[in-house]
Design an enzyme around this catalytic site. Structure first.
Site, PDB file in Angstrom:
ATOM      1  N   GLU A 166      14.755 -37.469  35.858  1.00 58.49           N
ATOM      2  CA  GLU A 166      14.566 -37.648  37.303  1.00 58.49           C
ATOM      3  C   GLU A 166      13.177 -38.160  37.680  1.00 58.49           C
ATOM      4  O   GLU A 166      12.372 -37.429  38.282  1.00 58.49           O
ATOM      5  CB  GLU A 166      14.863 -36.339  38.039  1.00 58.49           C
ATOM      6  CG  GLU A 166      16.318 -35.910  37.917  1.00 58.49           C
ATOM      7  CD  GLU A 166      16.678 -34.695  38.770  1.00 58.49           C
ATOM      8  OE1 GLU A 166      15.751 -34.100  39.372  1.00 58.49           O
ATOM      9  OE2 GLU A 166      17.870 -34.354  38.848  1.00 58.49           O
ATOM     10  N   GLU A 194      23.265 -33.385  33.943  1.00 56.14           N
ATOM     11  CA  GLU A 194      23.085 -32.310  34.922  1.00 56.14           C
ATOM     12  C   GLU A 194      24.197 -32.399  35.950  1.00 56.14           C
ATOM     13  O   GLU A 194      24.377 -33.431  36.610  1.00 56.14           O
ATOM     14  CB  GLU A 194      21.732 -32.402  35.652  1.00 56.14           C
ATOM     15  CG  GLU A 194      20.550 -31.855  34.877  1.00 56.14           C
ATOM     16  CD  GLU A 194      19.295 -31.740  35.744  1.00 56.14           C
ATOM     17  OE1 GLU A 194      19.440 -31.522  36.976  1.00 56.14           O
ATOM     18  OE2 GLU A 194      18.193 -31.870  35.193  1.00 56.14           O
TER      19      GLU A 194
END
Length: 544
Positions: free
Chosen positions: A368, A474
């Site tokens: 991220e 995720e």
């Protein structure tokens, strides 16, 4: 007859504007009064008479506005982002910002700063020039922060070792000219930790000396390395098929320090993951606080040993293991050559340490990378892949796109090497976040299910088109919003949401990794070594 002559010149120059003085001169010719016109015949001038002296009007120089000094206490923020839960200093306020009292009881300071955190202040300034000064301290050195005013970068400063966490020094970091009125100031932490006491707008008195400019580093030259050829490499297609549904060891090695956010890793956790039926584990690691901030950017040996120990526990269980760089806000907020060199150096050390490990160990470039542009992320993906390939030509490598890495970011990202046969594309999914993260809405309508299914279908289509397998490493849903604990997700909706993810991932051959953080996003209780109802749904496709 009158001739008006206009002359303009610059009297002096300021940092922001020039002050222009215009003189209007009246020249008198042949019996004409200044400002009038002649109605008689002209007469010759008397050259023996002294000329009249024409005095120009007095020059009035307007005064520049003088600012009014303003002192901001660091703890008086109005908005914040803090990456840790709770106030480590247990002083002054009860939110997640870490505040402690000064040892002389004269006030409070903000400490335990971490990369990616920020504080915002609503301020009112009078027009004028100011010297922007901060009061900071560090026992370690290596901290780095930026000041933004109304979203514009004003200054970036570093905090060297000052002699202690409460041994403060003033840093004059910028000469700033303000407009009258309300403004928003943001203090953004690029690299921690350091402490901050005050931010001071001092009226400019001419004493400001610009901070010394440190020459930008040149790109790191990659060293000669040993090439390790795996005699039995695993293709990404085989790996993604074998990985099935896995679990994250979240909030553990990715915390500021192990144990800060969740119980420290134990081998029993990994054994329990295996026994429950999970087929892979993702081990997020934040390397910032494990690594020196100056060249050669050495990773602490004890910390590297600890990461290797946890990886070895998982490989010993014959699990696939994904190892990454996780909360690295220091480079995401400041993509300088210095930080790029540090990032490269960390990866060089990771690759060197793990180069002989099982092909079931997979490297993930960066989690991220929120704050970096798409171009920045593309550059990082190419660079890290090169670092890995120089040592491990067949090591499986996971890459993603920008931001919080939704599917659209993966689809927009450049493939780092279209000829590389050991790449895996990756995305994250918590859609819709008002349900999965904030618990402010329900989930489970036909439209909800169709929207989630469409995401997986697009991922599968991209995978087929580019011949690159895909993972979603995720996904998950909170029990409650940890920032607003009164917001609780409906349990039936939670289980249906998780089941939908598992169903769509399995249908399209996408390996999926449940986000377990030992907190609001957990299914495994690390204190009691027991499982929630989510576990049976998650591992069902993995079982014979």
């Amino acid at each position: 007859m009158i001739l008006n002559i206009q002359s303009s010149f610059t009297l002096f120059q300021t940092a922001t504007k020039a002050i222009n003085i215009t003189l209007f001169l009246c020249a008198l010719f042949i019996l004409s009064a200044c400002g009038g016109s002649s109605t008689t015949e002209p007469e010759l001038a008397d050259t023996t008479k002294a000329p009249d002296v024409i005095t120009p009007p007095a020059v009035i120089i307007p005064e520049l506005p003088i600012g009014t000094a303003l002192l901001i206490e660091a703890e008086d923020y109005v908005r914040f982002l803090d990456t840790t839960v709770g106030n480590e200093g247990n002083a002054f306020r009860n939110d997640n910002v870490d505040i402690e009292a000064l040892t002389d009881d004269s006030g409070f300071i903000v400490g335990w700063t971490e990369a990616g955190e920020w504080l915002e202040y609503d301020i009112t300034l009078t027009a004028g020039a100011y010297i922007l000064t901060t009061t900071v301290a560090s026992a370690l050195g290596g901290g780095d922060y930026s000041i933004f005013i109304d979203d514009k970068l004003v200054a970036t400063d570093s905090v060297d070792e000052t002699g202690g966490w409460q041994v403060f020094e003033d840093h004059d970091i910028a000469l700033f000219t303000a407009t009258e009125g309300a403004h928003t100031l943001r203090l953004a932490i690029n690299t921690g930790p350091f402490n901050i006491d005050k931010i001071n707008f001092k009226v400019d008195d001419g004493s400001f000396v610009p901070p010394a400019v440190v020459p930008e580093e040149v790109p790191l030259e990659l060293p000669d390395v040993e090439i390790v050829i795996d005699p039995a490499p695993i293709s990404p297609e085989t790996a993604v098929s074998d990985m099935g549904i896995g679990i994250n060891l979240g909030n553990t090695l990715d915390a500021p320090s192990e144990g800060a956010w969740a119980p420290a890793a134990q081998e029993q956790f990994i054994i329990d993951f295996k026994d429950a039926g999970f087929k892979h584990v993702r081990i997020p690691v934040t390397w910032d606080n494990r690594t020196a901030t100056s060249a050669p950017y050495q990773v602490d040996t004890v910390e590297m040993d600890r990461v290797e120990t946890v990886v070895d526990w998982a490989l010993a269980q014959d699990l696939y293991v994904v190892l990454n760089m996780h909360h690295e806000g220091w480079i995401e907020n400041n993509f300088s050559q210095h930080n790029r060199n540090r990032f490269d150096s960390i990866w060089l050390q990771i690759v060197e340490r793990f180069k002989h490990k099982s092909p079931k160990l997979i490297f993930e470039v960066l989690n991220e990378p929120n704050g970096l542009t798409a171009e920045n992320v593309d550059e990082i993906n190419v660079r890290v892949l090169d670092i890995i390939r120089r040592v491990n030509p067949t090591r499986l490598v996971v890459y993603s796109g920008e931001g919080y890495t939704p599917l659209d970011s993966l689809l927009a990202a450049a493939i780092p090497d279209e000829d590389d046969e050991y790449l895996i594309g990756n995305f994250h999914n918590y859609d819709p976040w008002p349900f999965a993260g904030m618990c402010t809405r329900s989930w489970g309508t036909d439209a909800d299910i169709a929207a989630l299914g469409a995401i997986y279908q697009r991922a599968a289509d991209w995978s087929t088109e580019n011949d690159i397998p895909v993972t979603v490493n995720e996904f998950g849903v909170a029990h409650y919003d940890f920032t607003a604990p009164d917001n609780v997700c409906d349990e039936d909706d939670r289980l249906a949401y998780i089941e939908a993810h598992v169903t769509f991932a399995t249908k399209h051959g996408i390996a999926a990794t449940f986000w377990d953080d030992a907190g609001s996003f957990s299914t495994y209780d690390r204190a009691t070594n027991t499982w929630g109802d989510e576990k049976d749904i998650l591992v069902a496709p993995n079982l014979p």
